[in-house]
Write an enzyme that holds these catalytic residues in place. Structure first.
Site, PDB file in Angstrom:
ATOM      1  CG  ASP A  47      -3.828   3.248   2.605  1.00  0.00           C
ATOM      2  OD1 ASP A  47      -2.980   3.942   4.339  1.00  0.00           O
ATOM      3  OD2 ASP A  47      -5.261   3.482   2.442  1.00  0.00           O
ATOM      4  CG  HIS A  97      -3.831  -1.395   2.861  1.00  0.00           C
ATOM      5  ND1 HIS A  97      -4.882  -0.534   3.466  1.00  0.00           N
ATOM      6  CD2 HIS A  97      -3.528  -0.963   1.949  1.00  0.00           C
ATOM      7  CE1 HIS A  97      -5.626  -0.271   2.294  1.00  0.00           C
ATOM      8  NE2 HIS A  97      -4.580   0.140   1.585  1.00  0.00           N
ATOM      9  CG  HIS A 101      -5.402  -2.804  -1.596  1.00  0.00           C
ATOM     10  ND1 HIS A 101      -6.075  -2.413  -2.851  1.00  0.00           N
ATOM     11  CD2 HIS A 101      -5.508  -2.049  -1.224  1.00  0.00           C
ATOM     12  CE1 HIS A 101      -6.578  -1.376  -1.990  1.00  0.00           C
ATOM     13  NE2 HIS A 101      -5.706  -1.157  -1.198  1.00  0.00           N
ATOM     14  CE1 TYR A 138      -9.541  -0.647  -3.991  1.00  0.00           C
ATOM     15  CE2 TYR A 138      -9.947  -3.439  -2.977  1.00  0.00           C
ATOM     16  CZ  TYR A 138      -9.514  -2.007  -3.850  1.00  0.00           C
ATOM     17  OH  TYR A 138      -8.751  -3.000  -5.472  1.00  0.00           O
ATOM     18  CG  HIS A 191      -2.139   6.861  -1.992  1.00  0.00           C
ATOM     19  ND1 HIS A 191      -2.970   7.402  -2.081  1.00  0.00           N
ATOM     20  CD2 HIS A 191      -2.407   4.922  -1.549  1.00  0.00           C
ATOM     21  CE1 HIS A 191      -4.297   6.591  -2.202  1.00  0.00           C
ATOM     22  NE2 HIS A 191      -3.912   5.469  -1.378  1.00  0.00           N
TER      23      HIS A 191
END
Length: 241
Positions: A47, A97, A101, A138, A191
């Protein structure tokens, strides 16, 4: 016919006879797709990238013939497009994604749509493809997010377990946690901006392969789920489809 012409024709005939037929280039056989209903599969997902260590991670994945899925933030796609182009070229999957964020469950519909669309546009610009999967920031989603994902024609994919790399930032701890939660058709959250994750990846991939795992993209793992746009997988506790 003159003697000179006869000689020239004879030489030409010999040359034609001696000229070898053109060799056909050897065809590299295509690898058969992995059937995750028949073999042990796992999907490593990364991510928030592409992070600054993505190039090293891609080198490792290529060396060990492993595939991964990258859920990308549009802001980093914009600043590191070459990594995204390489991800797609080398057979990895790219997902959406968001752009910056935010928590979608605390965002207005217009903000969510803008975040998704801007990332779609940046990935298309960088690599010529548009993501087919959404991972909300999240892992937070509600019915509004589901409806908007459906508008974009995208299922939402979360994870079965996390490596906790963002918290520990320790190579051994990341490897230990990942191996502890690894399971058939598991989807592992990682990540590529965590240097320790990237540093420990060669050993981790070798260990997973020794345990019989095929490292594949998320789409290969979830194929049997037949997800529709707006669906979420795995379904969080309390979520109603």
């Amino acid at each position: 016919m003159s003697r000179q012409m006869s000689s020239l024709l004879a030489i030409a005939a010999v040359c034609v006879t001696l000229t070898p037929a053109p060799a056909f280039a050897a065809q590299t056989p295509k690898k058969a797709p992995v059937d995750c209903e028949q073999v042990k599969c796992i999907a490593l997902t990364f991510d928030d990238g592409p992070g600054k260590y993505a190039g090293t991670l891609l080198d490792t994945l290529k060396k060990y013939d492993a595939k991964a899925t990258f859920f990308l933030e549009g802001q980093y796609v914009k600043s590191r497009p070459a990594y995204v182009k390489r991800m797609v070229a080398e057979g990895h999957e790219v997902g959406n994604h968001s752009y910056s964020h935010p928590d979608f469950t605390k965002s207005e519909a217009a903000t969510i749509k803008s975040e998704i669309q801007k990332t779609q546009d940046e990935v298309k610009k960088a690599a010529g493809v548009e993501p087919k999967l959404l991972r909300p920031p999240y892992g937070m989603a509600d019915l509004q997010v589901s409806d908007i994902a459906a508008e974009f024609g995208m299922p939402m994919v979360l994870w079965t377990a996390g490596s906790e790399d963002w918290k520990t930032k320790d190579v051994k701890a990341i490897q230990k946690q990942t191996l502890a939660v690894a399971q058939q058709n598991g989807i592992i959250l990682m990540h590529d901006w965590v240097k320790q994750t990237v540093d420990g990846m060669p050993s981790l991939i070798k260990t997973l392969k020794n345990k019989g795992y095929h490292l594949v993209t998320v789409s290969e793992v979830i194929k049997k789920e037949n997800l529709e746009p707006g669906d979420i997988y795995p379904v969080p506790a309390g979520w109603e489809k």
